[in-house]
Every structure is written in structure tokens, then in C-alpha cells.
Design a protein around this motif. Sequence first.
Motif, mmCIF file in Angstrom:
data_model
loop_
_atom_site.group_PDB
_atom_site.id
_atom_site.type_symbol
_atom_site.label_atom_id
_atom_site.label_comp_id
_atom_site.label_asym_id
_atom_site.label_seq_id
_atom_site.Cartn_x
_atom_site.Cartn_y
_atom_site.Cartn_z
ATOM 1 N N UNK A 30 0.809 -1.212 0.000
ATOM 2 C CA UNK A 30 0.000 0.000 0.000
ATOM 3 C C UNK A 30 0.849 1.271 0.000
ATOM 4 N N UNK A 31 1.992 1.263 0.706
ATOM 5 C CA UNK A 31 2.733 2.507 0.906
ATOM 6 C C UNK A 31 4.066 2.603 0.170
ATOM 7 N N UNK A 32 4.530 1.547 -0.438
ATOM 8 C CA UNK A 32 5.846 1.586 -1.080
ATOM 9 C C UNK A 32 5.934 2.679 -2.139
ATOM 10 N N UNK A 34 4.059 5.294 -2.606
ATOM 11 C CA UNK A 34 3.842 6.625 -2.026
ATOM 12 C C UNK A 34 5.104 7.130 -1.334
ATOM 13 N N UNK A 35 5.745 6.249 -0.569
ATOM 14 C CA UNK A 35 6.982 6.644 0.126
ATOM 15 C C UNK A 35 8.112 6.884 -0.877
ATOM 16 N N UNK A 36 8.177 6.048 -1.905
ATOM 17 C CA UNK A 36 9.202 6.245 -2.932
ATOM 18 C C UNK A 36 9.048 7.623 -3.572
ATOM 19 N N UNK A 37 7.816 7.992 -3.945
ATOM 20 C CA UNK A 37 7.574 9.310 -4.550
ATOM 21 C C UNK A 37 7.921 10.436 -3.577
ATOM 22 N N UNK A 38 7.650 10.228 -2.295
ATOM 23 C CA UNK A 38 8.000 11.208 -1.256
ATOM 24 C C UNK A 38 9.501 11.493 -1.289
ATOM 25 N N UNK A 48 18.810 6.423 -4.597
ATOM 26 C CA UNK A 48 18.772 6.898 -3.226
ATOM 27 C C UNK A 48 17.351 6.882 -2.679
ATOM 28 N N UNK A 49 16.381 7.236 -3.505
ATOM 29 C CA UNK A 49 14.977 7.189 -3.082
ATOM 30 C C UNK A 49 14.581 5.752 -2.747
ATOM 31 N N UNK A 50 15.044 4.789 -3.552
ATOM 32 C CA UNK A 50 14.781 3.368 -3.262
ATOM 33 C C UNK A 50 15.384 2.963 -1.924
ATOM 34 N N UNK A 51 16.625 3.368 -1.707
ATOM 35 C CA UNK A 51 17.318 3.015 -0.467
ATOM 36 C C UNK A 51 16.619 3.606 0.758
ATOM 37 N N UNK A 52 16.226 4.876 0.667
ATOM 38 C CA UNK A 52 15.559 5.521 1.796
ATOM 39 C C UNK A 52 14.173 4.931 2.033
#
Length: 189
Positions: A30-32, A34-38, A48-52
Motif C-alpha cells: 500500500x505505501x511503497x 507513495x513513500x518512494x515518490x515522497x 537513493x529514493x529506493x534506499x531511503x
Amino acid sequence: MAVQSNSSILVSVASVKEGTETSFTALFNEFHSKLFRFFQKRIGQHDLACELTQLTFIKIWQSRHTLSTDYGMDMQCFTIASSVLIDYIRKCSAEKRSAPTAELEMADTSMVHADGSFETADYIEVATSSLPPVRKKIFLLKVVHGYSNKEVAEKLSISVKTVEDHYSKAIRQLRSIATVSQLFLFING
């Protein structure tokens, strides 16, 4: 209908708190994105977005027992993501602060290019080569890297007065050299 939505969020938080694999998988699905886009929006680097994003899910899993049923899972996920982002920015800032010292220690000694010209950084290196090592380091940290007296003192584990003394002596010594007029144009320009 709003009550059902709210209760399903509470169940989701409760099930994540229990630590079941299916609830965590559902949370991840559900959140992967959304968090990636954040992270992608704030950092701008895919890897880096993937890692974070992954680090955020690790932190959610590690702190699942502290999740609150009073708040929605989305709010708690993004709070943890914000914390991960702030930690990353702090880490980068600390690494940037320590980088100038390493650069100073590994400075290249060849300052004249094939055509006999100097670049600004090379000119500063030549002009400061006659300074004692500590004085040179203080001067470069202040002038080239823009550190304050207090930051230089903390970095080198010396007093602010010592930094001020070495810096003023470096300026006097460099002024006594006739060839540094361009250096002062660079510093004061």
C-alpha cells in the motif's frame, strides 16, 4: 462509512503492531510507491529514493511496537519517512563538513599547468605553501571552505583564539609576499 474507514486503519495499525507477515506485506504494497515518490521528490535520485524507502520500512518494522492506534498508518509511515530523510540530510552534512580536512591532506602538489597558467585553487595552494601546516589548514578552512572561527576551532580541536591568531598571522605572512595580490583580490572580491 467514515467510521468503517477509520476502524480499518486502526485494524491495519493493530495488525502491523502484531507483526504478522501478511499485514506487513499489505502495508508494504500500500505505501511503497507513495513513500518512494515522497523521497524521489525531495532527493531527486532514483537509487537513493529506493534506499531511503527500504530504510523507512525497516524502521517501521523495528518500531512496530511503538505504533499508535490513535493515528492512521499513513501518518505514521510519513512521520517515520520524514525522520529517515532528516537523518540522511544530517549524515550528508556531517560528511561534507569532514571532507575539507581530507581534501587538504591529499592536495595535489603540481600547481602549474602545461601552459604555465594557474587556476584560482592552484594559486591559493602556491601562495599558502610557505605557511606552517596548522596555519595553512586554518587559512584554507576559513577562506576556501568558508568555515567560521568557531567551526575551525571545533574541527581542529583548538581554541577560537588560536584560530584567530593563526589566521591573522597567515594574512600578515601572505601580505608580505609580493605575488599574492591576486589572492587578496580573490578573497576580498
